[in-house]
Design a protein around this motif. Structure first.
Motif, PDB file in Angstrom:
ATOM      1  N   ALA A 136       8.604  13.116   7.587  1.00 17.59           N
ATOM      2  CA  ALA A 136       9.799  12.870   6.769  1.00 17.59           C
ATOM      3  C   ALA A 136      10.664  11.756   7.352  1.00 17.59           C
ATOM      4  CB  ALA A 136      10.613  14.150   6.633  1.00 17.59           C
ATOM      5  N   ILE A 137      10.662  11.622   8.668  1.00 14.85           N
ATOM      6  CA  ILE A 137      11.482  10.606   9.332  1.00 14.85           C
ATOM      7  C   ILE A 137      10.683   9.323   9.558  1.00 14.85           C
ATOM      8  CG2 ILE A 137      12.853  10.097  11.394  1.00 14.85           C
ATOM      9  CD1 ILE A 137      13.948  12.376   9.528  1.00 14.85           C
ATOM     10  N   LEU A 138       9.453   9.483  10.020  1.00 12.48           N
ATOM     11  CA  LEU A 138       8.636   8.325  10.367  1.00 12.48           C
ATOM     12  C   LEU A 138       8.233   7.500   9.143  1.00 12.48           C
ATOM     13  CD1 LEU A 138       7.376   6.867  12.757  1.00 12.48           C
ATOM     14  CD2 LEU A 138       5.332   8.266  12.452  1.00 12.48           C
ATOM     15  N   GLY A 139       7.879   8.155   8.037  1.00  5.21           N
ATOM     16  CA  GLY A 139       7.452   7.433   6.835  1.00  5.21           C
ATOM     17  C   GLY A 139       8.497   6.455   6.325  1.00  5.21           C
ATOM     18  N   PRO A 140       9.690   6.932   5.972  1.00  7.26           N
ATOM     19  CA  PRO A 140      10.721   6.008   5.489  1.00  7.26           C
ATOM     20  C   PRO A 140      11.160   4.982   6.544  1.00  7.26           C
ATOM     21  CG  PRO A 140      11.294   8.256   4.909  1.00  7.26           C
ATOM     22  CD  PRO A 140      10.113   8.330   5.822  1.00  7.26           C
ATOM     23  N   SER A 141      11.182   5.400   7.811  1.00  7.17           N
ATOM     24  CA  SER A 141      11.577   4.462   8.877  1.00  7.17           C
ATOM     25  C   SER A 141      10.571   3.331   9.011  1.00  7.17           C
ATOM     26  CB  SER A 141      11.704   5.197  10.214  1.00  7.17           C
ATOM     27  OG  SER A 141      12.696   6.179  10.156  1.00  7.17           O
ATOM     28  N   ALA A 142       9.283   3.679   9.026  1.00  5.49           N
ATOM     29  CA  ALA A 142       8.240   2.657   9.151  1.00  5.49           C
ATOM     30  C   ALA A 142       8.248   1.729   7.938  1.00  5.49           C
ATOM     31  CB  ALA A 142       6.868   3.320   9.308  1.00  5.49           C
TER      32      ALA A 142
ATOM     33  N   ILE B  66       0.839  -1.206   0.000  1.00  5.61           N
ATOM     34  CA  ILE B  66       0.000   0.000   0.000  1.00  5.61           C
ATOM     35  C   ILE B  66       0.872   1.253   0.000  1.00  5.61           C
ATOM     36  CG2 ILE B  66      -1.613   1.348   1.409  1.00  5.61           C
ATOM     37  CD1 ILE B  66      -2.779  -1.429   2.312  1.00  5.61           C
ATOM     38  N   GLY B  67       1.887   1.283   0.851  1.00  6.06           N
ATOM     39  CA  GLY B  67       2.763   2.455   0.935  1.00  6.06           C
ATOM     40  C   GLY B  67       3.544   2.724  -0.337  1.00  6.06           C
ATOM     41  N   MET B  68       4.121   1.664  -0.898  1.00  7.87           N
ATOM     42  CA  MET B  68       4.940   1.825  -2.097  1.00  7.87           C
ATOM     43  C   MET B  68       4.082   2.121  -3.318  1.00  7.87           C
ATOM     44  SD  MET B  68       8.126   1.514  -1.231  1.00  7.87           S
ATOM     45  CE  MET B  68       7.724   2.254   0.313  1.00  7.87           C
TER      46      MET B  68
END
Length: 127
Positions: free
Chosen positions: A99-105, A18-20
């Motif tokens: 910006a940090i949480l999205g790529p980290s999750a 879903i995210g990608m």
């Protein structure tokens, strides 16, 4: 235990897909939000199209049955995309939560999906 692993696999794989897929489509369409984001990071706009295509192809690869080696490459590619995004945000000074949480999750979901994938989706090495 196997049922639990399979549930974890499908939940994390769904979150990755879903995210990608959603961000990949937005990048291909060059939405205003994506263009502002890529400019903030200092990258050229044409990179959006490449990133979007790679994300969508990665999702197709991890969801399609078979093609075990392709799945390994897809997981690696998505991992590199998300860790690269995280480093880009940090290096540019973009320290917003999103910006940090999205790529980290997403990185966490990618690693968990890869780790918990069923045996029929893994490369089996022979001695």
């Amino acid at each position: 235990m196997e049922k639990r692993k399979l549930i974890i696999y499908w939940i994390t794989t769904s979150l990755v897909a879903i995210g990608m897929l959603s961000s990949g489509i937005l990048q291909i369409l060059h939405t205003k939000e994506m263009e502002e984001l890529i400019r903030l990071l200092g990258y050229p706009l044409y990179l959006l199209t490449l990133l979007g295509i790679w994300k969508i192809l990665g999702v197709i690869a991890i969801l399609t049955p078979g093609f075990r080696l392709l799945k390994e490459w897809a997981y690696a590619g998505l991992f590199f995309l998300m860790t690269g995004a995280l480093v880009s945000h940090l290096a540019s000074g973009d320290l917003a939560i999103k910006a940090i949480l999205g790529p980290s999750a997403q990185t966490l979901f990618i690693v968990l999906s890869w780790y918990f994938r069923p045996a029929n989706r893994k490369i089996i090495s022979t001695p």
